[in-house]
Design an enzyme around this catalytic site. Structure first.
Site, PDB file in Angstrom:
ATOM      1  N   ARG A 237       0.859  -1.168   0.000  1.00  0.00           N
ATOM      2  CA  ARG A 237       0.000   0.000   0.000  1.00  0.00           C
ATOM      3  C   ARG A 237       0.906   1.232   0.000  1.00  0.00           C
ATOM      4  O   ARG A 237       1.959   1.232   0.662  1.00  0.00           O
ATOM      5  CB  ARG A 237      -0.904   0.031   1.238  1.00  0.00           C
ATOM      6  N   GLU A 266      -4.095   7.776  -4.509  1.00  0.00           N
ATOM      7  CA  GLU A 266      -4.417   7.101  -5.769  1.00  0.00           C
ATOM      8  C   GLU A 266      -5.759   7.616  -6.297  1.00  0.00           C
ATOM      9  O   GLU A 266      -6.700   7.713  -5.524  1.00  0.00           O
ATOM     10  CB  GLU A 266      -4.489   5.582  -5.560  1.00  0.00           C
ATOM     11  N   HIS A 285      -1.604   0.457  -9.739  1.00  0.00           N
ATOM     12  CA  HIS A 285      -2.259  -0.483  -8.819  1.00  0.00           C
ATOM     13  C   HIS A 285      -2.885  -1.646  -9.585  1.00  0.00           C
ATOM     14  O   HIS A 285      -4.089  -1.907  -9.518  1.00  0.00           O
ATOM     15  CB  HIS A 285      -3.316   0.242  -7.980  1.00  0.00           C
TER      16      HIS A 285
HETATM   17  C1  8YV Z   1      -7.215  -4.837  -5.682  1.00  0.00           C
HETATM   18  C2  8YV Z   1      -5.490  -4.946  -3.994  1.00  0.00           C
HETATM   19  O1  8YV Z   1      -7.526  -5.343  -6.903  1.00  0.00           O
HETATM   20  O2  8YV Z   1      -6.533  -6.958  -3.417  1.00  0.00           O
HETATM   21  C3  8YV Z   1      -5.994  -5.908  -2.997  1.00  0.00           C
HETATM   22  O3  8YV Z   1      -5.834  -5.604  -1.798  1.00  0.00           O
HETATM   23  O4  8YV Z   1      -4.845  -4.010  -3.698  1.00  0.00           O
HETATM   24  C4  8YV Z   1      -5.800  -5.182  -5.416  1.00  0.00           C
HETATM   25  O5  8YV Z   1      -5.569  -6.517  -5.712  1.00  0.00           O
HETATM   26  C5  8YV Z   1      -7.439  -3.360  -5.695  1.00  0.00           C
HETATM   27  O6  8YV Z   1      -7.434  -2.927  -4.385  1.00  0.00           O
HETATM   28  C6  8YV Z   1      -8.769  -3.071  -6.383  1.00  0.00           C
HETATM   29  O7  8YV Z   1      -8.990  -1.719  -6.377  1.00  0.00           O
END
Ligand code: 8YV
Length: 320
Positions: A237, A266, A285
């Site tokens: 993150r 983001e 992302h």
């Molecule tokens: C998501 C992600 O697809 O799964 C997660 O925690 O960060 C990604 O795989 C993303 O958050 C979708 O917006």
């Protein structure tokens, strides 16, 4: 009367149709603003919420008095105020296990792209500069046999370690809240303290969830401990990194480069310094963003939602 579900992220058509068979669905595929009056109005009578990234906090939950389940289309759940949800007896679910391999592929793509300078060389080719054998100024660095440091040895971390061990013959160091016997047994991963990992790794992959303990985990001190020849990869993150410290480390050659999938804010501002540096590879992302995996995530999230909205304990309940 059908239970009402607000869907605020794009969902495959067949899964949306499946939802619509048993639920009243309000669909916001281009959702951006949690305070959008149209969105808030629908929350007031919603029993279920399906999507990812929306901050589910006291402010929002006070406007959704009928909510029974929040189903994340993501494995990460740092957008959820779990204490607030528990207090209101609202189930929270995520989509673990279906995106590990795909995300590990993406992380390794960043490792290779940053190490071998793929984006720079692609631009070089497409600008018509290739007239002779390229010189040392465009050489990259090897990945095979180099030391990989993984901060956060969860399921995705293990999938990354698998690729490093079997695919690139890389020694693996890792730092984690607890030891990971599987990674140590299967990939000869060696547990070490964070500072030792940062000082020894040629590639540092940050793969922890975002929690109060990992917030801005990588700052000036940590980047300063890394090898000048090392490359930093963030697949976790953005808020796990002090971006000003990363910029400083890159501008002062404390590290060789970076590969980034996530950002403090983001979408990231198009004028952000991280988007101006040739030794920084950036993607938006996309860790889990393949057709196959995003479908599986949506499938899991819809299943979680349908169970919860009908009063049945959903399978992927977040109990952290
Ligand atoms: C998501 C992600 O697809 O799964 C997660 O925690 O960060 C990604 O795989 C993303 O958050 C979708 O917006």
């Amino acid at each position: 009367m059908k239970p009402k579900v607000v869907v605020y992220r794009p969902v495959p058509a067949d899964l949306l149709q499946e939802l619509q068979q048993t639920c009243e669905v309000k669909y916001f595929p281009k959702w951006e603003d949690p305070r959008d009056p149209l969105f808030v109005a629908e929350l007031k009578t919603a029993h279920g919420l399906l999507g990812s990234g929306l901050p589910i906090n006291q402010e929002l939950l006070e406007q959704a008095p009928l909510l029974k389940i929040v189903s994340n289309i993501s494995v990460g759940y740092d957008n959820l105020d779990l204490a607030e949800l528990r207090q209101r007896n609202i189930w929270a679910t995520n989509t673990p296990g279906v995106l590990d391999e795909t995300t590990a592929d993406a992380i390794f793509a960043l490792v290779l792209a940053a190490a071998r300078r793929i984006p720079e060389l692609d631009s070089y080719m497409k600008a018509g500069h290739w007239r002779e054998m390229i010189g040392e100024e465009l050489f990259g660095v090897d990945v095979h046999h180099k030391t990989l440091g993984i901060i956060g040895m969860g399921n995705i971390g293990k999938a990354i370690a698998k690729r490093a061990h079997f695919g690139f013959d890389m020694p693996i160091l890792y730092h984690n809240r607890s030891r990971n016997q599987e990674a140590e047994r299967d990939f000869q991963a060696v547990y070490c303290e964070l500072d030792e990992l940062l000082g020894k790794a040629d590639f540092v992959c940050l793969m922890t969830p975002h929690t109060p303990e990992t917030d801005k985990l990588m700052g000036e001190r940590e980047f300063g401990l890394m090898k000048k020849t090392a490359i930093f990869i963030n697949g976790s993150r953005g808020k796990n990194v002090d971006e000003q410290a990363l910029i400083k480390a890159l501008q002062n050659n404390w590290i060789r480069g970076a590969g980034l999938d996530v950002y403090e804010q983001e979408p990231i501002d198009p004028t952000h310094p991280l988007l101006t540096m040739p030794n920084v590879v950036t993607v938006p992302h996309i860790g889990s963003a393949t057709q196959e995996t995003r479908y599986q995530m949506a499938r899991l999230a819809v299943d979680n939602l349908l169970k919860g909205i009908n009063g049945l304990t959903p399978p992927n309940l977040i109990t952290a």
